[in-house]
Design a protein around this motif. Sequence first.
Motif, PDB file in Angstrom:
ATOM      1  N   TRP A   1      43.882  32.252  21.166  1.00 15.42           N
ATOM      2  CA  TRP A   1      42.481  31.890  21.028  1.00 15.42           C
ATOM      3  C   TRP A   1      41.673  32.380  22.229  1.00 15.42           C
ATOM      4  O   TRP A   1      42.170  32.405  23.347  1.00 15.42           O
ATOM      5  CB  TRP A   1      42.307  30.365  20.949  1.00 15.42           C
ATOM      6  CG  TRP A   1      43.080  29.721  19.840  1.00 15.42           C
ATOM      7  CD1 TRP A   1      44.348  29.230  19.903  1.00 15.42           C
ATOM      8  CD2 TRP A   1      42.636  29.493  18.508  1.00 15.42           C
ATOM      9  NE1 TRP A   1      44.723  28.712  18.691  1.00 15.42           N
ATOM     10  CE2 TRP A   1      43.690  28.860  17.817  1.00 15.42           C
ATOM     11  CE3 TRP A   1      41.447  29.757  17.840  1.00 15.42           C
ATOM     12  CZ2 TRP A   1      43.591  28.490  16.488  1.00 15.42           C
ATOM     13  CZ3 TRP A   1      41.356  29.373  16.507  1.00 15.42           C
ATOM     14  CH2 TRP A   1      42.410  28.753  15.848  1.00 15.42           C
ATOM     15  N   LYS A   2      40.418  32.687  21.964  1.00 10.89           N
ATOM     16  CA  LYS A   2      39.467  32.926  23.043  1.00 10.89           C
ATOM     17  C   LYS A   2      38.818  31.589  23.383  1.00 10.89           C
ATOM     18  O   LYS A   2      38.699  30.716  22.524  1.00 10.89           O
ATOM     19  CB  LYS A   2      38.388  33.919  22.604  1.00 10.89           C
ATOM     20  CG  LYS A   2      38.926  35.300  22.336  1.00 10.89           C
ATOM     21  CD  LYS A   2      37.826  36.219  21.861  1.00 10.89           C
ATOM     22  CE  LYS A   2      38.413  37.575  21.516  1.00 10.89           C
ATOM     23  NZ  LYS A   2      37.432  38.435  20.883  1.00 10.89           N
ATOM     24  N   LEU A   3      38.369  31.448  24.614  1.00 10.34           N
ATOM     25  CA  LEU A   3      37.759  30.190  25.054  1.00 10.34           C
ATOM     26  C   LEU A   3      36.581  29.814  24.152  1.00 10.34           C
ATOM     27  O   LEU A   3      36.431  28.650  23.763  1.00 10.34           O
ATOM     28  CB  LEU A   3      37.306  30.287  26.513  1.00 10.34           C
ATOM     29  CG  LEU A   3      36.683  29.030  27.105  1.00 10.34           C
ATOM     30  CD1 LEU A   3      37.646  27.853  27.023  1.00 10.34           C
ATOM     31  CD2 LEU A   3      36.258  29.273  28.545  1.00 10.34           C
ATOM     32  N   GLU A   4      35.782  30.773  23.776  1.00 13.44           N
ATOM     33  CA  GLU A   4      34.623  30.511  22.917  1.00 13.44           C
ATOM     34  C   GLU A   4      35.055  29.953  21.557  1.00 13.44           C
ATOM     35  O   GLU A   4      34.384  29.100  20.984  1.00 13.44           O
ATOM     36  CB  GLU A   4      33.798  31.784  22.699  1.00 13.44           C
ATOM     37  CG  GLU A   4      33.223  32.381  23.967  1.00 13.44           C
ATOM     38  CD  GLU A   4      34.242  33.186  24.785  1.00 13.44           C
ATOM     39  OE1 GLU A   4      35.247  33.685  24.241  1.00 13.44           O
ATOM     40  OE2 GLU A   4      34.021  33.293  26.009  1.00 13.44           O
ATOM     41  N   GLU A   5      36.178  30.444  21.062  1.00 10.29           N
ATOM     42  CA  GLU A   5      36.683  29.956  19.771  1.00 10.29           C
ATOM     43  C   GLU A   5      37.146  28.503  19.886  1.00 10.29           C
ATOM     44  O   GLU A   5      36.889  27.706  18.980  1.00 10.29           O
ATOM     45  CB  GLU A   5      37.829  30.833  19.289  1.00 10.29           C
ATOM     46  CG  GLU A   5      37.407  32.240  18.942  1.00 10.29           C
ATOM     47  CD  GLU A   5      38.590  33.135  18.642  1.00 10.29           C
ATOM     48  OE1 GLU A   5      38.488  33.910  17.676  1.00 10.29           O
ATOM     49  OE2 GLU A   5      39.613  33.061  19.351  1.00 10.29           O
ATOM     50  N   ILE A   6      37.797  28.187  20.970  1.00  9.72           N
ATOM     51  CA  ILE A   6      38.233  26.804  21.192  1.00  9.72           C
ATOM     52  C   ILE A   6      37.017  25.877  21.255  1.00  9.72           C
ATOM     53  O   ILE A   6      37.021  24.801  20.666  1.00  9.72           O
ATOM     54  CB  ILE A   6      39.072  26.684  22.479  1.00  9.72           C
ATOM     55  CG1 ILE A   6      40.365  27.472  22.364  1.00  9.72           C
ATOM     56  CG2 ILE A   6      39.343  25.234  22.849  1.00  9.72           C
ATOM     57  CD1 ILE A   6      41.348  26.939  21.362  1.00  9.72           C
TER      58      ILE A   6
END
Length: 119
Positions: A109-114
Amino acid sequence: MSLRTYLRALNDLNQHLTAHHSIEEKYVFPILATRMPSFAENEEHRQSHEGIHKGLDRLGALTKTYREDPTSFSPEEVRKCLESFKDVLMRHMDDEVKDLGAENMKKYWKLEEIDELGF
Protein backbone atom coordinates in the motif's frame (compact mmCIF):
# COMPACT_ATOMS: atom_id res chain seq x y z
CA MET A 1 -12.02 -7.57 43.53
CA SER A 2 -15.46 -8.93 44.19
CA LEU A 3 -16.77 -11.88 42.20
CA ARG A 4 -19.40 -9.64 40.64
CA THR A 5 -16.73 -7.17 39.46
CA TYR A 6 -14.54 -10.01 38.18
CA LEU A 7 -17.40 -11.54 36.20
CA ARG A 8 -18.20 -8.13 34.74
CA ALA A 9 -14.56 -7.79 33.68
CA LEU A 10 -14.66 -11.25 32.05
CA ASN A 11 -17.87 -10.33 30.27
CA ASP A 12 -16.37 -7.03 29.09
CA LEU A 13 -13.26 -8.81 27.82
CA ASN A 14 -15.43 -11.26 25.92
CA GLN A 15 -17.59 -8.55 24.39
CA HIS A 16 -14.65 -6.35 23.39
CA LEU A 17 -12.67 -9.21 21.83
CA THR A 18 -15.75 -10.48 20.01
CA ALA A 19 -16.62 -7.04 18.64
CA HIS A 20 -13.02 -6.29 17.64
CA HIS A 21 -12.59 -9.65 15.99
CA SER A 22 -15.94 -9.44 14.17
CA ILE A 23 -15.17 -5.97 12.80
CA GLU A 24 -11.79 -7.20 11.55
CA GLU A 25 -13.35 -10.22 9.83
CA LYS A 26 -16.22 -8.34 8.24
CA TYR A 27 -14.70 -4.99 7.27
CA VAL A 28 -10.92 -4.75 7.61
CA PHE A 29 -9.51 -8.11 6.53
CA PRO A 30 -11.48 -8.35 3.25
CA ILE A 31 -10.04 -5.01 2.12
CA LEU A 32 -6.51 -5.93 3.15
CA ALA A 33 -6.90 -9.34 1.48
CA THR A 34 -7.24 -7.68 -1.92
CA ARG A 35 -3.47 -7.10 -1.85
CA MET A 36 -2.07 -8.92 1.13
CA PRO A 37 -1.90 -12.72 0.99
CA SER A 38 -1.70 -13.00 4.78
CA PHE A 39 -5.25 -11.61 5.05
CA ALA A 40 -6.71 -13.70 2.24
CA GLU A 41 -8.79 -16.68 3.18
CA ASN A 42 -6.51 -19.55 4.10
CA GLU A 43 -6.80 -22.60 6.28
CA GLU A 44 -4.53 -21.37 9.09
CA HIS A 45 -6.38 -18.05 9.29
CA ARG A 46 -9.77 -19.78 9.30
CA GLN A 47 -8.71 -22.24 12.00
CA SER A 48 -7.31 -19.52 14.24
CA HIS A 49 -10.54 -17.55 13.99
CA GLU A 50 -12.56 -20.67 14.77
CA GLY A 51 -10.41 -21.38 17.82
CA ILE A 52 -10.77 -17.83 19.09
CA HIS A 53 -14.53 -17.77 18.56
CA LYS A 54 -14.94 -21.16 20.22
CA GLY A 55 -13.03 -19.95 23.28
CA LEU A 56 -14.97 -16.69 23.45
CA ASP A 57 -18.28 -18.55 23.15
CA ARG A 58 -17.28 -20.83 26.02
CA LEU A 59 -16.14 -17.85 28.11
CA GLY A 60 -19.48 -16.15 27.47
CA ALA A 61 -21.39 -19.24 28.56
CA LEU A 62 -19.32 -19.61 31.73
CA THR A 63 -19.71 -15.95 32.62
CA LYS A 64 -23.46 -16.17 32.15
CA THR A 65 -23.66 -19.29 34.32
CA TYR A 66 -21.62 -17.71 37.11
CA ARG A 67 -23.60 -14.48 37.02
CA GLU A 68 -26.85 -16.41 37.31
CA ASP A 69 -25.49 -18.69 40.06
CA PRO A 70 -22.40 -17.23 41.76
CA THR A 71 -22.11 -20.31 43.97
CA SER A 72 -21.19 -22.34 40.89
CA PHE A 73 -18.09 -20.20 40.20
CA SER A 74 -14.93 -22.20 39.56
CA PRO A 75 -11.66 -20.33 39.09
CA GLU A 76 -10.13 -23.54 37.70
CA GLU A 77 -12.82 -23.73 35.03
CA VAL A 78 -12.25 -20.09 34.04
CA ARG A 79 -8.49 -20.66 33.85
CA LYS A 80 -8.98 -23.78 31.74
CA CYS A 81 -11.29 -21.89 29.40
CA LEU A 82 -8.90 -18.95 29.00
CA GLU A 83 -5.95 -21.25 28.47
CA SER A 84 -7.88 -23.21 25.84
CA PHE A 85 -7.63 -20.33 23.37
CA LYS A 86 -4.68 -18.36 24.76
CA ASP A 87 -2.10 -19.75 22.33
CA VAL A 88 -4.21 -19.27 19.22
CA LEU A 89 -5.22 -15.74 20.28
CA MET A 90 -1.66 -14.66 21.10
CA ARG A 91 -0.26 -16.17 17.89
CA HIS A 92 -3.03 -14.45 15.90
CA MET A 93 -2.24 -11.11 17.52
CA ASP A 94 1.51 -11.54 16.98
CA ASP A 95 0.87 -12.28 13.30
CA GLU A 96 -1.33 -9.21 12.95
CA VAL A 97 1.29 -6.97 14.54
CA LYS A 98 3.87 -8.29 12.08
CA ASP A 99 1.53 -8.11 9.07
CA LEU A 100 0.33 -4.59 9.91
CA GLY A 101 3.78 -3.22 10.66
CA ALA A 102 4.95 -0.28 8.57
CA GLU A 103 7.63 -2.18 6.65
CA ASN A 104 5.23 -4.92 5.59
CA MET A 105 2.39 -2.52 4.76
CA LYS A 106 4.73 -0.53 2.48
CA LYS A 107 5.05 -3.62 0.29
CA TYR A 108 1.35 -3.51 -0.59
CA TRP A 109 0.00 0.00 0.00
CA LYS A 110 0.93 3.62 -0.48
CA LEU A 111 0.46 5.90 2.53
CA GLU A 112 -2.24 7.86 0.69
CA GLU A 113 -4.17 4.64 0.06
CA ILE A 114 -4.05 3.70 3.72
CA ASP A 115 -5.35 7.15 4.65
CA GLU A 116 -8.25 6.71 2.21
CA LEU A 117 -9.24 3.39 3.78
CA GLY A 118 -10.28 5.24 6.92
CA PHE A 119 -9.25 2.59 9.42
